[in-house]
Design a protein around this motif. Structure first.
Motif, PDB file in Angstrom:
ATOM      1  N   SER A 204      61.607 -66.799 -40.104  1.00  0.00           N
ATOM      2  CA  SER A 204      61.388 -65.369 -39.925  1.00  0.00           C
ATOM      3  C   SER A 204      61.099 -65.046 -38.466  1.00  0.00           C
ATOM      4  O   SER A 204      60.607 -65.871 -37.701  1.00  0.00           O
ATOM      5  N   ILE A 205      61.386 -63.815 -38.128  1.00  0.00           N
ATOM      6  CA  ILE A 205      61.041 -63.327 -36.808  1.00  0.00           C
ATOM      7  C   ILE A 205      59.527 -63.302 -36.673  1.00  0.00           C
ATOM      8  O   ILE A 205      58.812 -62.963 -37.604  1.00  0.00           O
ATOM      9  N   GLN A 206      59.030 -63.695 -35.519  1.00  0.00           N
ATOM     10  CA  GLN A 206      57.593 -63.727 -35.318  1.00  0.00           C
ATOM     11  C   GLN A 206      57.005 -62.326 -35.440  1.00  0.00           C
ATOM     12  O   GLN A 206      57.470 -61.381 -34.806  1.00  0.00           O
ATOM     13  N   VAL A 207      55.988 -62.207 -36.287  1.00  0.00           N
ATOM     14  CA  VAL A 207      55.309 -60.937 -36.514  1.00  0.00           C
ATOM     15  C   VAL A 207      53.833 -61.147 -36.256  1.00  0.00           C
ATOM     16  O   VAL A 207      53.275 -62.183 -36.620  1.00  0.00           O
ATOM     17  N   TYR A 208      53.184 -60.177 -35.653  1.00  0.00           N
ATOM     18  CA  TYR A 208      51.764 -60.316 -35.329  1.00  0.00           C
ATOM     19  C   TYR A 208      50.938 -59.225 -35.998  1.00  0.00           C
ATOM     20  O   TYR A 208      49.866 -58.873 -35.540  1.00  0.00           O
ATOM     21  N   ASP A 209      51.460 -58.717 -37.109  1.00  0.00           N
ATOM     22  CA  ASP A 209      50.768 -57.670 -37.850  1.00  0.00           C
ATOM     23  C   ASP A 209      50.720 -58.081 -39.332  1.00  0.00           C
ATOM     24  O   ASP A 209      51.764 -58.316 -39.956  1.00  0.00           O
ATOM     25  N   VAL A 210      49.510 -58.171 -39.886  1.00  0.00           N
ATOM     26  CA  VAL A 210      49.351 -58.595 -41.275  1.00  0.00           C
ATOM     27  C   VAL A 210      50.108 -57.672 -42.221  1.00  0.00           C
ATOM     28  O   VAL A 210      50.760 -58.118 -43.171  1.00  0.00           O
ATOM     29  N   SER A 211      50.033 -56.368 -41.983  1.00  0.00           N
ATOM     30  CA  SER A 211      50.674 -55.412 -42.890  1.00  0.00           C
ATOM     31  C   SER A 211      52.188 -55.567 -42.894  1.00  0.00           C
ATOM     32  O   SER A 211      52.834 -55.420 -43.947  1.00  0.00           O
ATOM     33  N   LYS A 212      52.795 -55.881 -41.758  1.00  0.00           N
ATOM     34  CA  LYS A 212      54.247 -56.067 -41.709  1.00  0.00           C
ATOM     35  C   LYS A 212      54.658 -57.332 -42.464  1.00  0.00           C
ATOM     36  O   LYS A 212      55.661 -57.355 -43.176  1.00  0.00           O
ATOM     37  N   TYR A 213      53.856 -58.382 -42.286  1.00  0.00           N
ATOM     38  CA  TYR A 213      54.131 -59.606 -43.045  1.00  0.00           C
ATOM     39  C   TYR A 213      54.018 -59.336 -44.545  1.00  0.00           C
ATOM     40  O   TYR A 213      54.803 -59.844 -45.352  1.00  0.00           O
ATOM     41  N   THR A 214      53.018 -58.545 -44.931  1.00  0.00           N
ATOM     42  CA  THR A 214      52.835 -58.224 -46.348  1.00  0.00           C
ATOM     43  C   THR A 214      54.065 -57.515 -46.900  1.00  0.00           C
ATOM     44  O   THR A 214      54.516 -57.796 -48.020  1.00  0.00           O
ATOM     45  N   THR A 215      54.636 -56.597 -46.125  1.00  0.00           N
ATOM     46  CA  THR A 215      55.841 -55.891 -46.555  1.00  0.00           C
ATOM     47  C   THR A 215      57.004 -56.861 -46.746  1.00  0.00           C
ATOM     48  O   THR A 215      57.760 -56.772 -47.727  1.00  0.00           O
ATOM     49  N   MET A 216      57.155 -57.794 -45.812  1.00  0.00           N
ATOM     50  CA  MET A 216      58.224 -58.781 -45.930  1.00  0.00           C
ATOM     51  C   MET A 216      58.034 -59.644 -47.179  1.00  0.00           C
ATOM     52  O   MET A 216      58.987 -59.941 -47.902  1.00  0.00           O
ATOM     53  N   ILE A 217      56.792 -60.026 -47.444  1.00  0.00           N
ATOM     54  CA  ILE A 217      56.499 -60.841 -48.631  1.00  0.00           C
ATOM     55  C   ILE A 217      56.794 -60.047 -49.899  1.00  0.00           C
ATOM     56  O   ILE A 217      57.401 -60.557 -50.851  1.00  0.00           O
ATOM     57  N   GLU A 218      56.364 -58.779 -49.927  1.00  0.00           N
ATOM     58  CA  GLU A 218      56.606 -57.925 -51.103  1.00  0.00           C
ATOM     59  C   GLU A 218      58.096 -57.826 -51.419  1.00  0.00           C
ATOM     60  O   GLU A 218      58.501 -57.903 -52.591  1.00  0.00           O
ATOM     61  N   ASN A 219      58.911 -57.660 -50.397  1.00  0.00           N
ATOM     62  CA  ASN A 219      60.346 -57.512 -50.616  1.00  0.00           C
ATOM     63  C   ASN A 219      60.952 -58.787 -51.213  1.00  0.00           C
ATOM     64  O   ASN A 219      61.821 -58.732 -52.087  1.00  0.00           O
ATOM     65  N   THR A 220      60.489 -59.941 -50.738  1.00  0.00           N
ATOM     66  CA  THR A 220      61.001 -61.210 -51.274  1.00  0.00           C
ATOM     67  C   THR A 220      60.529 -61.423 -52.697  1.00  0.00           C
ATOM     68  O   THR A 220      61.289 -61.862 -53.567  1.00  0.00           O
ATOM     69  N   LEU A 221      59.254 -61.135 -52.969  1.00  0.00           N
ATOM     70  CA  LEU A 221      58.704 -61.333 -54.313  1.00  0.00           C
ATOM     71  C   LEU A 221      59.392 -60.437 -55.333  1.00  0.00           C
ATOM     72  O   LEU A 221      59.478 -60.793 -56.512  1.00  0.00           O
ATOM     73  N   ALA A 222      59.865 -59.297 -54.903  1.00  0.00           N
ATOM     74  CA  ALA A 222      60.537 -58.382 -55.832  1.00  0.00           C
ATOM     75  C   ALA A 222      61.948 -58.842 -56.186  1.00  0.00           C
ATOM     76  O   ALA A 222      62.488 -58.454 -57.226  1.00  0.00           O
ATOM     77  N   ARG A 223      62.545 -59.701 -55.348  1.00  0.00           N
ATOM     78  CA  ARG A 223      63.938 -60.100 -55.568  1.00  0.00           C
ATOM     79  C   ARG A 223      64.075 -61.426 -56.299  1.00  0.00           C
ATOM     80  O   ARG A 223      65.095 -61.681 -56.918  1.00  0.00           O
ATOM     81  N   LYS A 224      63.049 -62.283 -56.220  1.00  0.00           N
ATOM     82  CA  LYS A 224      63.189 -63.633 -56.746  1.00  0.00           C
ATOM     83  C   LYS A 224      62.116 -63.937 -57.792  1.00  0.00           C
ATOM     84  O   LYS A 224      61.006 -63.418 -57.741  1.00  0.00           O
ATOM     85  N   ARG A 225      62.492 -64.795 -58.712  1.00  0.00           N
ATOM     86  CA  ARG A 225      61.534 -65.302 -59.702  1.00  0.00           C
ATOM     87  C   ARG A 225      60.770 -66.456 -59.051  1.00  0.00           C
ATOM     88  O   ARG A 225      61.314 -67.532 -58.839  1.00  0.00           O
ATOM     89  N   VAL A 226      59.511 -66.216 -58.727  1.00  0.00           N
ATOM     90  CA  VAL A 226      58.760 -67.143 -57.886  1.00  0.00           C
ATOM     91  C   VAL A 226      57.622 -67.790 -58.667  1.00  0.00           C
ATOM     92  O   VAL A 226      57.152 -67.283 -59.694  1.00  0.00           O
ATOM     93  N   PHE A 227      57.173 -68.917 -58.159  1.00  0.00           N
ATOM     94  CA  PHE A 227      55.977 -69.605 -58.656  1.00  0.00           C
ATOM     95  C   PHE A 227      55.084 -69.849 -57.444  1.00  0.00           C
ATOM     96  O   PHE A 227      55.426 -70.620 -56.557  1.00  0.00           O
ATOM     97  N   LEU A 228      53.944 -69.169 -57.424  1.00  0.00           N
ATOM     98  CA  LEU A 228      53.017 -69.256 -56.290  1.00  0.00           C
ATOM     99  C   LEU A 228      51.693 -69.846 -56.734  1.00  0.00           C
ATOM    100  O   LEU A 228      51.187 -69.539 -57.824  1.00  0.00           O
TER     101      LEU A 228
END
Length: 1274
Positions: A300-324
């Motif tokens: 991923s592109i380097q991000v230095y904002d927690v909220s932006k990383y959270t958005t990126m994570i949310e988008n991935t979690l919505a598309r894939k069946r994940v086990f965390l």
């Protein structure tokens, strides 16, 4: 202790070792051998596949060298194939052109035949048909090999070529028939991922990270595995694993992740989040970066904002069946950053481990409209045997202690109290140490907790949100472990501690728990950690600390008079120092400088001097064994909240007078002793238990704030003063075992806040308790208490039929809990009506000679808990209040209850009860079990069960059967059963099989021939020539007299078609008198959807004893065949003879959810009577309901039947082919409804006439009321 070591040596069934994956552990060097044609795929598909296997922790062999065609297979390749668990064969275009590849293939298939070698063929851009028939490129290759064979001039070599050609043709055909994978039309990336997942499932390879070693967590692993497999594809699930630090949360989560991470589109395991975020500016960003990389597999592109990383994570979690798995979460902000608030792709699973059970549902994800499904799993410590095994594993590298180390090992296990981390750390530190070193270590642990353990436990303490909570934890760890929660809250609130929020915070972080008796519980290691925190305030000078709990240190501080104003609490119990022969006498001035002391415990300590030296700030004063016979008048008590003088020599507490000179003497007492009216104005808790000299209790008008009065076991207490009415704040009165009490204040009924009253062992059934100045009849009439007409005295001098009737008048109307245990109260001792106690929720009648449930108990409108434990004469309990939620009925030894009857409207309740074993005669707990002699069973019931052709049943009517008085019919879970001595199975069991199992298919039925149940029969015979046979029966017969019964057979019925299984452990039966054959006969009433025509069913029965075997088993089907005679039909109009049995709730076809196997995703039920009374290890509770609450609309069902019948007839006029499946479903529904409606309408013949198209029901010989009903309805 010897038993523990014996269990260890034998191997405990409740513990196991689970180690990390290694191919060598299975006897193999490699997981996979890759067979491929380098010319085709070495630098493409095979190379990518090899990398994916290695990435997935699958050990693969790939040969880097290419061999020329015609050369023999290298020995190392032969060895690699034999050392691999499986082979992947990449059948590409030019595979067959290589003799090396073909020789590999021959050896691989030979391994498959001889050693269960797994073979996975991959058809890489070739057709399986071409391989099978050697066509296309495979045909060309085989033709070239044949040409070479033909060109060979050496006869021996030509013969060898011919043999090889024959083998190659054969193995190419064989491999093409194996289940393989075809890459045609697939993306190679997804195709390779599918192959890797398949390998994971077939050879059970866990994840790459080292797997933890787990002991004693089998049930937790099974629970989580079941949770992972039981998810719906439409929702996402979250599981929170919680528990104190070091209890094994991380190890458990890591292990489960390793088992299942490959079953999802993507997965991620993030460990130790709390520590990684603690005090680090970029800690959370680093964790988000790891999560993004794991679930997206991109840089991923380097991000230095927690909220932006959270958005990126949310988008991935919505598309894939994940086990965390997110481990060691300690704040909701961390969850918000890692999980977001937009939800997950359906079918995703998230495991959270935390030391704070409240955190999960406080995150943003649970504040949305669509919340994920959430489950909790609390991880407890290990049991003793498991603890000993874990300790020995690290200390001795084996499962049991070395010789001579047994005692010290047990001491260390006891110290750790099942804490895995403590056992592991201490075990490693004591490896190869002698016994003397172990003893020294144990002594040291009593003073100082090991640093690694302390650091883990301290994390929960440091996470507490306020100093208030930390002070509360220190107070409890130093002084209040094991003390009643409400009492502790009262004391500490007076010390300025916010206990309401504080205790909740401690419980949420697993620093504290509440016991079953409302006492505060704390793990010993946590308690030691809390005390260690206080110790660190001044390690070398105890008097400079805030709290002193160590009796040796408290003794020295008092003896040396070093106490200062920093001390808040001090505890000294001289009994703990008895071995040191110290003088227990101190001067009161030793306390004079402790100005801030609020908590003081001086048990069995003699204080000399003026008591005015006691600190004025004291809130809690505990002085067990106080040597004076009265409370010192100069003791400062203005701020005192709790006074505990148990086991002291006190003779009276503010004497109570009943003579005319009372007021004068009291005035003198006030003038000389109670100059300050607020002397005890703050006192809320007074405990004078076990004061064997205490005769009178009074002066309550000086205790306006008193809330708890506890005078247990004051065996000479005679009088309680009427002034108790002044204690308007009183909520608890405990006078248990004050068996000499003569004068009990009648005006106690005026108190409006008393919630709990404990009068155990007061001999109310025999005593001469006087209730003064009142006419009995007037009081009874005024308070709506019915009494016997013989009770006419106003003094109630001790007649058993009178005492409790009169005494009930004096009970406060506000009572919520009342205990009258061990009072020698018979059933007749109780009044007819207890409705005056309208607020009562808990009633304890333990140990009384009650025969049946007193009538007055049924008049309690809010009763939730009823305990009649140890009532040795109790025979029946009929119709307890329907509001009951808990019934405790542990019977007295050698006595048992014969019948329990519930109301149909009864609420679900918990039943705590030890089931007795076999006894002749009737025995019934409605909704659980019904046992009765076979001679007493209604013949109509037996006819409905299909048991009309049994020889012994025919003989019983002639009186020729000697077993009549012994044979019993059991009923549980919708199953009737009996056992009796017989050599052969009845002839009407046509479906039979030798041995202990039988498989069959349910035959078809018709509307006039409905299947209502099935009978199963098994014949058990002794094992011949068993030299121990006679002794075995002697042992079992002896056990019978000790109420220990032989294990009964387990019957398992599995409906393979519907994937349902019922495992029935029959109620314990009696042993037979000798080595004889016996038959177990059972009838199973299945519901509408449990058994249907065409279902394949398997029934298996286990041997009930080690010295017997199942000779034969059989099954017969019971139909409603319409062959009943006219008299029988008319009888069935009036009643359904099995209606009562079908009304039970926990039966097959009813509510069996409490008996579902928690570790299976399919419909498997374990029908075991003990389950009613014994919750599982995971902690679930069974709420029992005797009768079903299903009440269908009869008229509505009848109309539906008529409509279905009409639709079936009309469907004949349309195209039969297109309607065949629909008609079959309609007929199936109709048959089911007929069966169900029949149970309600009580007239089978009428329904059959109507369903068969009869235009009138008048021809049916039925009663007029049934006829009228059906004509109106249909």
């Amino acid at each position: 202790m010897d038993f523990l070591f014996q269990r260890l040596s034998e191997g405990s069934s409740s513990s196991s070792l689970i180690c990390g994956h290694s191919s060598s552990t299975h006897g193999y060097r490699y997981d996979i051998f890759l067979s491929f044609r380098g010319l085709d795929t070495r630098h493409s598909f095979t190379d990518y596949l090899y990398e994916a296997l290695i990435e997935a922790n699958i050990t693969a062999f790939l040969d880097d060298e290419e061999i020329e065609t015609g050369e023999d297979l290298k020995p190392e390749l032969e060895n690699a194939i034999k050392a691999s668990r499986a082979s992947i064969i990449v059948l590409s275009k030019n595979y067959a052109s290589s003799t090396w590849c073909l020789d590999e293939l021959v050896l691989i298939l030979e391994q498959r035949m001889t050693s269960n070698h797994i073979v996975i063929p991959i058809f890489y851009h070739v057709e399986p048909t071409h391989v099978r028939k050697q066509q296309s490129s495979y045909g060309d290759a085989m033709a070239k090999h044949k040409q070479k064979m033909d060109e060979e001039t050496d006869a021996n070599k030509r013969s060898q070529w011919a043999q090889k050609m024959e083998r190659w043709h054969r193995i190419l055909t064989q491999v093409s028939h194996l289940k393989g994978k075809n890459v045609n039309g697939r993306l190679e990336k997804e195709f390779i991922k599918e192959i890797v997942n398949d390998i994971h499932g077939r050879i059970d390879v866990p994840l790459r990270i080292a797997q933890p070693l787990l002991i004693g967590m089998e049930s937790s692993i099974k629970f989580i595995n079941s949770w992972l497999k039981d998810g719906s594809s439409h929702t996402a699930d979250i599981l929170t694993i919680s528990g104190m630090g070091g209890i094994g949360k991380t190890s458990l989560a890591k292990y489960v992740y390793g088992l299942h991470c490959r079953e999802f589109d993507t997965s991620s395991y993030i460990e130790d989040i709390g520590r990684r975020c603690d005090g680090k500016y970029n800690g959370l960003l680093d964790i988000q970066k790891q999560l993004c990389h794991d679930i997206s597999k991109t840089s991923s592109i380097q991000v230095y904002d927690v909220s932006k990383y959270t958005t990126m994570i949310e988008n991935t979690l919505a598309r894939k069946r994940v086990f965390l798995v997110v481990d060691d979460i300690d704040s909701s902000d961390q969850l918000d950053a890692l999980l977001g608030s937009k939800g997950f792709h359906p079918g995703s699973k998230v495991i959270i481990t935390t030391k704070d059970s409240w955190l999960t549902e406080s995150c943003a994800l649970f504040k949305t409209n669509i919340k994920p499904k959430h489950a909790m799993h609390f991880l407890e410590g290990l049991h003793v045997i498991e603890s000993l095994q874990l300790l020995c594993l690290h200390a001795f590298m084996c499962n049991q202690p070395k010789a001579g180390y047994e005692e010290v090992s047990y001491k260390l296990v006891k110290y750790c109290q099942g804490h895995p981390l403590a056992l592991k750390v201490l075990g490693k530190s004591l490896h190869n140490r002698d016994v003397a070193y172990w003893e020294g270590c144990i002594e040291g642990l009593k003073k100082e907790i090991s640093s690694p353990i302390n650091n883990v436990l301290k994390m929960s303490f440091d996470s507490l949100p306020s100093n208030n909570d930390k002070d509360l934890f220190k107070h409890i760890s130093c002084f209040f472990v094991g003390v009643d929660k409400d009492l502790t809250e009262t004391i500490l609130r007076a010390c300025g501690i916010n206990t309401r929020c504080g205790i909740t915070n401690l419980i949420d972080r697993f620093l504290l728990s509440i016991g079953k008796n409302n006492e505060l519980e704390m793990h010993q290691l946590l308690q030691q950690m809390g005390r260690w925190e206080v110790h660190q305030e001044s390690p070398d000078n105890p008097w400079k600390r805030s709290r002193l709990w160590c009796h040796e240190e408290s003794f020295k501080v008092l003896k040396q008079k070093k106490g200062k104003g920093n001390l808040v609490g001090l505890a000294l119990d001289m009994r703990m120092l008895e071995k040191q022969n110290l003088c227990a006498t101190f001067q009161t001035e030793a306390l004079s400088n402790m100005d801030n002391l609020m908590l003081l415990q001086l048990n069995y300590v003699q204080m000399n001097g003026s008591y005015e030296n006691f600190p004025e700030e004291i809130r809690w004063l505990c002085m067990h064994g106080f040597h004076l016979n009265s409370i010192p008048l100069d003791l400062p008590m203005e701020n005192l909240v709790a006074l505990d003088m148990s086991y002291s020599n006190i003779e009276s507490f503010f004497n109570c007078y009943s003579n005319p000179q009372r007021h004068e003497k009291r005035q003198n007492l006030d003038a000389s002793c109670l100059k300050d009216k607020r002397l005890l104005g703050s006192l809320k808790i007074l405990n004078l238990s076990f004061c064997k000299q205490l005769r009178m209790l009074g002066g309550f008008d000086e205790l306006p704030a008193l809330e708890r009065l506890i005078v247990r076991n004051c065996i000479v207490l005679l009088e309680v003063c009427d002034s108790i009415k002044q204690c308007v704040e009183l909520v608890l009165i405990d006078m248990s075992n004050c068996n000499k009490l003569e004068k009990f204040p009648r005006n106690i009924s005026m108190l409006k806040k008393v919630k709990t009253m404990l009068l155990d062992g007061c001999n109310l059934g025999e005593s001469r308790v006087e209730n003064r100045d009142t006419d009995l009849r007037e009081m009874c009439k005024a308070n709506n208490i019915g009494i016997n007409t013989r009770a006419s005295s106003s003094a109630f001098p001790g007649g058993i039929p009178c005492d409790l009737k009169a005494f009930a008048i004096s009970l406060p109307r506000s009572l919520v809990s009342l205990s009258l245990a061990n009072n020698n109260l018979s059933t007749e001792s109780f009044p007819m009506d207890f409705s005056c106690l309208s607020m009562l929720k808990e009633l304890f009648l333990n140990g009384n000679p009650i025969i049946s449930l007193p009538t007055c108990v049924r008049t309690l409108p809010r009763l939730e808990i009823l305990s009649m434990e140890g009532c040795k004469k109790l025979k029946s309990i009929e119709h307890p209040p329907p509001t009951l939620r808990k019934l405790v009925l542990y019977p007295h030894r050698n006595h048992s209850i014969e019948k329990i009857v519930f109301d149909p409207e009864m609420s679900p309740l918990r039943v705590l009860f030890h089931l007795r074993g076999f006894e002749r005669g009737s025995y019934e707990i409605e909704g659980m079990v019904k046992i009765q002699p076979i001679v007493g069973v209604d013949k109509k019931v037996l006819r409905r069960l299909g048991w009309t052709k049994l020889d012994f049943l025919n003989e019983r009517h002639l009186g020729t059967n000697s077993l009549d008085s012994e044979m019993q019919m059991f009923y549980q879970f919708g199953i009737f059963s009996t056992m009796y001595e017989v050599d052969e199975m009845p002839i009407w069991f046509r479906h039979r099989n030798a041995g202990r199992s039988i498989t069959f298919t349910i035959p078809s039925s018709s509307p006039n021939n409905l299947l209502t149940g099935l009978n199963f029969c098994s014949v058990h015979t002794p094992i011949p020539n068993d030299p121990f046979l006679g002794f075995q029966y002697f042992v079992e017969t002896s056990r019978f007299h000790d109420c220990q019964f032989p294990r009964s057979p387990m019957i398992k019925i599995s409906n393979v078609t519907k994937k349902r299984m019922w495992s029935y452990e029959r109620y314990p039966d009696r042993p037979f008198g000798g080595p004889k054959c016996c038959m177990l006969l059972s009838h199973w009433m299945f519901g509408m959807n449990e058994m249907e025509a065409g279902d394949q069913v398997t029934i298996t029965v286990t041997d009930s004893r080690n010295n017997e075997r199942v000779k034969e088993c059989g099954v017969s089907f019971v139909y409603d065949d319409g062959e009943n005679n006219e008299e029988e039909a008319e009888e069935e109009e009036e009643e359904d003879v099995l209606g009562y049995y079908k009304s039970w709730n926990h039966i097959i076809g009813g509510d069996l959810s409490p008996f579902k196997n928690p570790f299976q995703t399919t419909g498997e039920y374990v029908l075991r009577h003990r389950r009613f009374f014994q919750p599982g290890r995971i902690g679930e509770e069974l709420w029992f309901r005797a009768f079903s609450q299903r009440k269908p609309d009869i008229i509505g069902d009848a109309r539906k039947i008529f409509q279905v019948s009409t639709n079936v007839k009309k469907s004949k006029n349309v195209n039969r082919k297109s309607q065949r499946a629909k008609n079959a479903k309609l007929l199936e529904d109709r048959n089911q409804m007929v069966k169900y409606f029949r149970l309600r309408a009580k007239s089978v013949k009428v329904l059959k006439f109507h369903m068969s198209g009869t235009k009138s029901v008048k021809s049916a010989k039925v009663g007029p009321h049934i006829l009228k009903f059906l004509n109106r309805t249909l």
